[in-house]
Design a protein around this motif. Structure first.
Motif, PDB file in Angstrom:
ATOM      1  N   LEU A  40       0.854  -1.166   0.187  1.00 47.37           N
ATOM      2  CA  LEU A  40       0.235  -0.048   0.147  1.00 47.37           C
ATOM      3  C   LEU A  40       0.704   1.137   0.004  1.00 47.37           C
ATOM      4  CD1 LEU A  40      -2.804  -0.901   2.626  1.00 47.37           C
ATOM      5  CD2 LEU A  40      -2.960  -1.187   0.219  1.00 47.37           C
ATOM      6  N   PRO A  41       0.535   2.192  -0.972  1.00 44.56           N
ATOM      7  CA  PRO A  41       1.176   3.445  -0.649  1.00 44.56           C
ATOM      8  C   PRO A  41       1.140   4.006   0.845  1.00 44.56           C
ATOM      9  CG  PRO A  41      -0.221   3.652  -2.604  1.00 44.56           C
ATOM     10  CD  PRO A  41      -0.517   2.187  -1.833  1.00 44.56           C
ATOM     11  N   ALA A  42       2.148   4.642   1.262  1.00 44.00           N
ATOM     12  CA  ALA A  42       2.201   5.082   2.537  1.00 44.00           C
ATOM     13  C   ALA A  42       0.974   5.952   2.819  1.00 44.00           C
ATOM     14  CB  ALA A  42       3.683   5.956   2.872  1.00 44.00           C
ATOM     15  N   ALA A  43       0.661   7.005   1.974  1.00 45.06           N
ATOM     16  CA  ALA A  43      -0.455   7.734   2.420  1.00 45.06           C
ATOM     17  C   ALA A  43      -1.894   7.173   2.675  1.00 45.06           C
ATOM     18  CB  ALA A  43      -0.761   8.732   1.162  1.00 45.06           C
ATOM     19  N   ASP A  56       8.339  -0.540  -7.465  1.00 47.06           N
ATOM     20  CA  ASP A  56       8.587   0.980  -7.165  1.00 47.06           C
ATOM     21  C   ASP A  56       7.538   1.608  -6.820  1.00 47.06           C
ATOM     22  OD1 ASP A  56      11.318   0.386  -7.864  1.00 47.06           O
ATOM     23  OD2 ASP A  56      10.910   0.486  -9.970  1.00 47.06           O
ATOM     24  N   GLY A  57       7.493   2.771  -6.287  1.00 54.18           N
ATOM     25  CA  GLY A  57       6.560   3.805  -6.076  1.00 54.18           C
ATOM     26  C   GLY A  57       5.597   3.244  -4.931  1.00 54.18           C
ATOM     27  N   VAL A  58       5.998   2.250  -3.910  1.00 53.30           N
ATOM     28  CA  VAL A  58       5.371   1.848  -2.989  1.00 53.30           C
ATOM     29  C   VAL A  58       6.114   1.877  -1.557  1.00 53.30           C
ATOM     30  CG1 VAL A  58       3.577   0.290  -4.025  1.00 53.30           C
ATOM     31  CG2 VAL A  58       5.590  -0.488  -2.976  1.00 53.30           C
ATOM     32  N   SER A  59       5.444   2.012  -0.333  1.00 51.30           N
ATOM     33  CA  SER A  59       6.158   2.221   0.709  1.00 51.30           C
ATOM     34  C   SER A  59       6.844   0.999   1.133  1.00 51.30           C
ATOM     35  CB  SER A  59       5.376   2.389   1.893  1.00 51.30           C
ATOM     36  OG  SER A  59       4.602   1.763   2.306  1.00 51.30           O
ATOM     37  N   ALA A  79      -6.452   2.491   5.198  1.00 51.29           N
ATOM     38  CA  ALA A  79      -6.833   1.114   4.879  1.00 51.29           C
ATOM     39  C   ALA A  79      -7.011   0.312   6.157  1.00 51.29           C
ATOM     40  CB  ALA A  79      -5.608   0.455   3.970  1.00 51.29           C
ATOM     41  N   LEU A  80      -5.943   0.595   7.078  1.00 50.47           N
ATOM     42  CA  LEU A  80      -6.052  -0.128   8.317  1.00 50.47           C
ATOM     43  C   LEU A  80      -7.373   0.070   8.958  1.00 50.47           C
ATOM     44  CD1 LEU A  80      -4.911  -1.533  10.791  1.00 50.47           C
ATOM     45  CD2 LEU A  80      -3.914   0.317  11.523  1.00 50.47           C
ATOM     46  N   ASN A  81      -7.940   1.129   8.923  1.00 48.30           N
ATOM     47  CA  ASN A  81      -9.161   1.801   9.595  1.00 48.30           C
ATOM     48  C   ASN A  81     -10.297   0.989   8.911  1.00 48.30           C
ATOM     49  OD1 ASN A  81     -10.536   3.495  11.811  1.00 48.30           O
ATOM     50  ND2 ASN A  81     -11.593   4.095   9.805  1.00 48.30           N
ATOM     51  N   ALA A  82     -10.219   1.045   7.745  1.00 44.16           N
ATOM     52  CA  ALA A  82     -11.220   0.232   6.910  1.00 44.16           C
ATOM     53  C   ALA A  82     -11.301  -1.273   7.327  1.00 44.16           C
ATOM     54  CB  ALA A  82     -11.023   0.511   5.295  1.00 44.16           C
TER      55      ALA A  82
END
Length: 677
Positions: free
Chosen positions: A261-264, A403-406, A269-272
């Protein structure tokens, strides 16, 4: 003896799910009597070559039914059934495609890992992949179905997705093909059908939940579109237990994908995920199951009986009699997967309420398993006693990320966030509520109706999972987060009622394993906070005596650990020598007579804790002749490690056992000094 940690739950294993009801054709009595051995494999396989689509459909449906009797499977395998059924997946007839998929699905489910590996070896994944792509292309182009009538293409896709799920669960080679062939997009397309066909979407969600676990290669192919589909499912608001199960599986898949998951988007996502699990656990099965059963009765009164009602009832009886424990155990990547029966697909289409009740219990069990996994740390530095507790995720490095993910968002890194989310959604309270025995009203309606009796075991399993989940929560949260001393004492009183409330001690191994692990974690926390406990030493002794007779090693380990925790607490109080003697004798008995070195070691470790210090401990040690008993045990324990160790125990366990051997020598030295005083 080291830390008490919870093994991560692997995905519940697929099972012997049945044929699509509209495709079933009963094999007549004459054919069942053919062949002497009761296995008409040769004749049915021969019929696959018939120019008539009806005959081919009949043969596939018959095979699907026959292979549910596992003793018939070798006859089909020996006659090259997989190679002959594979082309049927691409037959020109939709009905043949569906029944061929069902036959292979049941063959994979009932045949175990060896059969699944054989199916992959015979290249069943090639026609299966082609069929799935063909189905997805046909979703929109197929003729619009009549109201309340499912799309026939989706029926085929449902069987095919279930076959794919079975193979990927049991075969690492199938999972590798899944990754290389880009089947993720195909399964996601099936998941997207959830507004039109929740049954297909649930099958796809089960498959996704399986293939996204411990699969770093797949994580690199995830994209925002996949996340978007999962989020749409989580945000859906359709009523009913089937949709609750769908959202729960989507939440579990999103948790599996946390590393990509992207850091942002991680916090959102965790809350969902936690919100979805919380909503599922909030549902009261004790009320809903009787309501669903009553709704079924009302529907039956208002609906004339179908001509084939007796045949369906006979089919249901067969489903009930299939015990969950009879389902084959399978492995993927060398890890055992727990077989966990869910025969809801075998239910006739007219059993909507029973399907809903089954979906509710499956959703709650899955929710509890996801929470257990959220509480499990993947930190490789943590000492682990159980062999199975190691996690593949700890081996993932930056090379496993795209690339591009945390960077990988492990539970260890997330501990504060996970902790906060679980607390804010009242997860500990809801888990504790689920540890109660199933409500009498729900048990009664299931006992009274033959087709609902299979739910009794499912309700009991939800309770056991809740107890395991409580153990995980107690092992990873602090006392203040859980409500302080009053809440912990209340939980202890509740567990005490579960164990000691009945006339006899519990004997069910699954329940005993779960409740005793929860009790150990709770007593550890209570002891560390010097909180008075409500269970007497005599009660704990009776629990430990029952547990030490259990064949499950972890139950015996936790039993002696509980005695150690209780004894070390009593050793700090005055006038407890008599109780310490009782505990000491019990631990010596286990240390000398249990057949398992792990249990012997835990008992010795508990003895070290109980008799480490204090006047009461010294008095009790002298009275039970602890020093000569340990001196006599020392060479036996050392020889047992040398003789049995390398053959039966892993290096980590041997390291712990060796430390106990050293500590035993030191403890004997300590007792010798005490005697000389």
């Amino acid at each position: 003896m080291g830390k008490s940690k919870t093994t991560k739950f692997k995905r519940p294993q697929f099972n012997a799910v049945g044929l699509p009801v509209n495709a079933v054709k009963e094999v007549d009595a004459e054919e069942e009597d053919d062949g002497g051995d009761g296995c008409p494999a040769a004749e049915l396989l021969e019929k696959l070559q018939s120019p008539s689509a009806d005959v081919r459909e009949f043969a596939c449906a018959s095979i699907s039914r026959v292979v549910q009797q596992s003793q018939t499977i070798p006859g089909f395998i020996q006659r090259d059934a997989v190679r002959r059924l594979g082309p049927m997946l691409l037959d020109c007839s939709l009905a043949v495609k569906e029944t061929a998929s069902g036959a292979l699905r049941n063959l994979s489910a009932c045949g175990g890992q060896e059969v699944c590996e054989d199916m992959v070896k015979h290249d069943v994944m090639t026609p299966l992949t082609a069929l799935l792509r063909e189905c997805c292309a046909g979703f929109e182009s197929a003729a619009e179905p009549l109201k309340d009538q499912k799309n026939a293409v989706e029926d085929v896709a449902n069987e095919a997705v279930n076959l794919l799920w079975n193979l990927c669960e049991s075969s690492s080679q199938a999972l590798s093909v899944f990754n290389r062939a880009g089947l993720l997009d195909v399964v996601v397309q099936c998941l997207e059908r959830h507004p039109q066909n929740v049954e297909l979407a649930i099958s796809a969600a089960h498959c996704l939940h399986t293939v996204t676990e411990d699969n770093p290669e797949l994580l690199c192919s995830l994209n925002t579109a996949v996340l978007g589909v999962l989020e749409n499912v989580l945000l859906s608001s359709q009523p009913g237990m089937a949709h609750t199960l769908l959202r729960t599986l989507a939440a579990g898949t999103l948790w599996n994908m946390k590393g990509s998951l992207p850091a942002a988007r991680q916090a959102q996502a965790l809350n969902a995920v936690v919100a979805t699990l919380s909503q599922c656990l909030h549902l009261d099965t004790g009320t809903l199951i009787p309501e669903l059963r009553q709704a079924e009765e009302v529907r039956h009164r208002n609906t004339p009986a179908a001509p084939d009602a007796e045949e369906q009832a006979a089919g249901e009886l067969g489903v009930e009699e299939m015990d969950e424990e009879d389902a084959p155990k399978h492995k993927r990547s060398g890890k055992a997967a727990r077989a966990d029966g869910d025969f809801s697909d075998l239910l006739p289409r007219g059993k909507e309420e029973l399907r809903e009740a089954t979906a509710l219990l499956t959703a709650q069990q899955t929710s509890l398993e996801i929470i257990v996994n959220m509480c499990c740390s993947d930190d490789p530095s943590d000492d682990e006693w159980e062999e199975e507790s190691s996690s593949d995720e700890s081996d993932m490095g930056p090379d496993g990320l795209c690339d591009g993910v945390s960077s990988l968002m492990s539970p260890l890194c997330l501990s504060a966030e996970v902790h906060g989310a679980l607390i804010s959604h009242s997860i500990p309270e809801k888990v504790l509520k689920k540890t109660e025995f199933p409500r009498k009203e729900a048990m009664d309606v299931c006992h009274q109706t033959s087709s609902w009796r299979s739910l009794i075991k499912k309700m009991q399993r939800v309770q056991s999972r809740a107890l395991t989940c409580l153990h995980s929560i107690l092992s990873t949260m602090d006392a203040e987060s859980l409500g302080g001393a009053a809440a912990l004492q209340g939980a202890a009183q509740h567990l005490s009622t579960l164990v000691f409330g009945a006339a006899e001690m519990p004997k069910d191994e699954e329940f005993l394993e779960a409740v005793i692990s929860a009790m150990r974690s709770l007593l550890q926390m209570i002891a560390s906070k010097n909180i008075p406990q409500c269970m007497t030493p005599q009660q704990l002794m009776s629990l430990s005596e029952a547990a030490t007779r259990c064949e499950v090693v972890s139950v015996r380990v936790n039993a002696v650990a509980i005695l150690g925790i209780t004894g070390s607490t009593l050793a700090k109080e005055k006038g407890t020598a008599e109780n310490l003697q009782m505990i000491g004798n019990a631990l010596l008995q286990v240390a000398t007579k249990d057949a398992d070195l792990v249990v012997n070691g835990e008992a010795l470790d508990a003895l070290f804790d109980v008799f480490a210090d204090g006047d009461e401990a010294e008095t009790a040690a002298k009275n039970i002749q602890l020093l000569p008993a340990l001196k006599a045990l020392q060479p036996v324990f050392k020889a047992k490690i040398r003789k049995e160790g390398r053959g039966r125990y892993n290096p980590q366990q041997l390291c712990v056992l060796d430390n106990i051997r050293v500590n035993l020598r030191r403890f004997i030295g300590y007792l010798e000094k005490v005697v000389k005083k």
